[in-house]
Design an enzyme around this catalytic site. Structure first.
Site: not given
Length: 307
Positions: A169, A203-205
């Site tokens: 995150w 990948i977390k955005v």
């Protein structure tokens, strides 16, 4: 194994068969199985924001079993939560859905402009509970970023050796960033790239706005004609920033919003090439029937179906 899933797995050539197997488990789970897209249900908000703020709108959410059942019944790719919530459901739902252990967390009881999350569990716990991977939050821009990067470097190395997927995150935040800057396109793309460089498989955005925070970046965006006017343009740029699209990038649902607004945003994410969503409050704060319908619509959007 579909050609698309096999293609994605080939991007992670440095990883051992255990990591690739667990990544494939998520990519082959639920309604989006085989498409190369993911929708993950994360329920770390009780720790991060408090139980009443997270679950009072839908009191069924106080029970950890409610969330994992929602993830299973709606056809999600995986379910992510902190240690206590995973321990509460791991035995009863073993093997039914891939589990992700969120190994660091923070709370809102102490306000801090330079945020930092505490390690609250470990790779050994993820293995003990049958998880496919670990989740970890970093705050690029924070005065504490050095400590965070070093922690995830150690945790990611241990996770990969054990055959676990690493999900980061990446939330830009800190004293030198404005509130608007936390979701600026240049900052979100930078935060995503940092997560890729730290070795994240996923990948977390947050979905980015058209605002450009850094003066030096604004000059380049203008000179190179980088398109940022639409959400689809911005998503495309963020995905490009992650090794030219060779890392899985998913986007948070963010603050609770209306169904129409949310689905419009999801459609734009899909158009821009996002690999999926990680959607918590916007799903579990609704009654289960409504939440399942919402998640179904989200998955259909990522599968390329018109809503």
């Amino acid at each position: 194994m579909t050609p698309r899933v096999r293609e994605i797995l080939n991007w992670y050539g440095a990883d051992n068969p255990g990591v690739l197997t667990n990544l494939a488990r998520m990519l082959n789970q639920g309604k989006l199985a085989g498409t190369g897209k993911l929708v993950i249900l994360p329920v770390d908000q009780g720790f991060e924001h408090g139980p009443a703020r997270s679950f009072a709108k839908n009191p069924d959410g106080y029970d950890p079993a409610y969330h994992v059942e929602l993830a299973i019944e709606s056809g999600c790719s995986a379910y992510a939560a902190p240690l206590g919530a995973i321990e509460a459901i791991a035995r009863d739902y073993a093997g039914e859905i891939p589990l992700i252990l969120k190994i660091n967390n923070s709370d809102t009881l102490f306000g801090n402009k330079a945020p930092i999350s505490a390690l609250t569990s470990y790779v050994d716990d993820a293995l003990r509970l049958g998880c496919v991977g670990i989740g970890f939050t970093i705050y690029p821009g924070s005065a504490e970023r050095k400590h965070q990067y070093e922690e995830i470097a150690q945790a990611a190395r241990a996770a990969k050796e054990a055959g676990l997927v690493v999900i980061i995150w990446s939330y830009a935040r800190g004293e030198q960033l404005s509130k608007e800057g936390e979701t600026a396109i240049d900052v979100i793309a930078y935060a995503a790239h940092i997560a890729a460089q730290l070795g994240a498989h996923i990948i977390k955005v947050k979905p980015p706005s058209a605002h450009i925070e850094q003066a030096a970046a604004a000059k380049v965006y203008q000179e190179q004609g980088i398109k940022v006017s639409t959400m689809a343009d911005r998503i495309r740029h963020v995905v490009q920033a992650c090794f030219n699209g060779k890392r899985i990038v998913i986007f948070s649902g963010g603050e609770a919003k209306g169904t129409e607004e949310l689905l419009k945003e999801v459609s734009e994410l899909a158009q821009g090439g996002a690999f999926g969503s990680i959607m918590g409050r916007n799903a579990f704060q609704r009654p289960k029937k409504e939440a399942i319908q919402l998640l179904t619509n989200v998955m259909e959007a990522f599968a390329g179906k018109k809503l």
